[in-house]
Design a protein around this motif. Structure first.
Motif, short mmCIF file in Angstrom:
data_model
loop_
_atom_site.label_atom_id
_atom_site.label_comp_id
_atom_site.label_asym_id
_atom_site.label_seq_id
_atom_site.Cartn_x
_atom_site.Cartn_y
_atom_site.Cartn_z
N PHE A 180 42.95 49.57 9.80
CA PHE A 180 42.99 49.62 11.26
C PHE A 180 41.69 49.02 11.94
N ILE A 181 41.75 48.13 12.95
CA ILE A 181 40.28 47.32 13.16
C ILE A 181 40.16 47.57 14.41
N LEU A 182 39.13 47.70 15.04
CA LEU A 182 38.28 47.40 16.17
C LEU A 182 37.30 46.59 15.89
N ALA A 183 37.18 45.23 16.51
CA ALA A 183 36.12 44.57 16.54
C ALA A 183 35.49 43.89 17.89
N GLU A 184 34.88 44.83 18.31
CA GLU A 184 34.03 44.64 19.54
C GLU A 184 32.74 44.01 19.11
N LYS A 185 32.04 43.29 20.31
CA LYS A 185 30.80 42.34 19.88
C LYS A 185 29.88 43.60 20.16
N LEU A 186 29.05 43.69 18.78
CA LEU A 186 27.93 44.57 18.81
C LEU A 186 26.67 44.43 19.84
N GLU A 238 36.82 41.70 7.74
CA GLU A 238 35.96 42.87 7.38
C GLU A 238 34.52 42.23 7.86
N PRO A 239 33.82 43.18 8.50
CA PRO A 239 32.36 42.91 9.13
C PRO A 239 31.54 42.58 7.66
N GLU A 240 30.77 41.74 8.04
CA GLU A 240 29.72 41.54 6.62
C GLU A 240 28.64 42.53 6.83
#
Length: 337
Positions: free
Chosen positions: A90-96, A197-199
């Protein structure tokens, strides 16, 4: 305990006039129906011919699974469900950089399904990506705590749906099936790279968090004073939570926490600078949104065995929740002073 069957099949390179094709699959003496929902080319604006299917059978703790999804539903309204041969994500990929958060929740399918078979776009891209609201899944599972079996399949109603068929126990010999349709959106293959997956960066500090319930009680009081807080920690087992206003300054100190040696960080491929030898008593800090932190703490419906806080000084805070069956990464950006 309930038996779970999960069936997801669709095909895009077909005409809309074609109807459902039903396949009978026999596995371990049980007959499954795999419904192939046929969609015309271009419905999802993806020119790749797609035929994806997933089938599985298991005995599992429905309440535990619902708790994992319930945790996510308290943190986010919508996310991407990525299904692979080995895991569900389950992924949420907003811009930090824009003040958004990132979530990466991983559930190994082997912990939930006794039998699991999947066929994706191709051998090289054997995956399924769906946009879904976790709260809708939680509502569907509320009727499943005593179910004999649960079947999940991707169907085409007015919109694409994850359909939950739940066989409820009855006092008679007749079966009673409850059906829930959870609307989803199919993510085109050209967008899959947005959900990798975030690095992990090189963290300045890694430290085990105090008890979540204790933290929650403190943060609930602090958030009445300010919208922001400073979270700081060092490699000497110390952590501080600080709030400062024009009228008052409040700080909570924790000592004798564990700095996990297993999480010694290695600089990422983008960080070629040599690592500085750091004084273990030196604090690294991050100024964060206290309400987002409170939301993170209050959303934990599944008690993790370990919660690790990783800090990149004045850049980002990374929380890692670990359990035998699930891991959850939560990235929270810093707020400018």
């Amino acid at each position: 305990m309930a038996r779970w069957f999960c069936i997801v099949v669709f095909d895009i390179d077909l005409t809309v006039e074609q109807i459902l094709t039903v396949y009978s699959v026999v596995t371990t003496g049980k007959a499954f129906l795999i419904l192939s929902v046929l969609f015309p080319r271009g419905v999802y604006q993806d020119k790749v011919i797609v035929r994806e299917s997933l089938s599985c059978e298991s005995l599992m703790e429905v309440n535990y699974y619902a708790g994992v999804i319930g945790t996510l539903s308290k943190l986010i309204k919508s996310c991407v469900l990525r299904i692979t041969p080995g895991n569900w994500y389950f992924i949420l990929a907003e811009k930090l950089a824009n003040g958004g958060i990132q979530i990466w929740c991983e559930l190994p399918q082997g912990h939930f399904f006794d039998e699991y078979a999947m066929e994706g776009v191709s051998k090289e891209a054997n995956e399924i990506y769906l946009e879904v609201a976790p709260d809708n899944i939680v509502k569907a599972l509320k009727t499943a705590s005593n179910a004999k079996w649960i079947k999940i399949k991707l169907t085409k109603k007015h919109v694409p749906c994850l359909t939950f068929e739940i066989d409820q126990p009855t006092l008679s010999s007749h079966s009673r099936t409850v059906v829930h349709d959870v609307p989803v959106s199919v993510i085109p293959r050209r967008l899959w790279e947005d959900y990798e997956e975030p690095e992990l960066p090189h963290f300045d500090v890694s430290i085990a968090m105090p008890q979540m319930k204790l933290l929650k009680n403190m943060i609930d009081k602090m958030k009445n004073l300010s919208n922001h807080m400073v979270l700081s920690a060092n490699q000497n087992g110390e952590m501080k939570l600080s709030v400062e206003t024009d009228m008052a300054a409040v700080s909570t100190h924790f000592r004798d926490l564990i700095n996990p040696s297993t999480l010694d960080q290695v600089p990422s491929s983008h960080d070629s600078s040599p690592e500085r030898v750091k004084d273990p008593t030196e604090f690294s800090k991050a100024r964060i949104d206290i309400r987002k932190f409170a939301q993170f703490l209050s959303g934990q419906l599944v008690n993790p065995t370990k919660v690790i806080c990783n800090i990149v000084h004045n850049k980002v805070v990374h929380f890692l929740l670990l359990n035998e069956d699930v891991s959850l990464q939560y990235f929270m950006p810093v707020v400018a002073s």
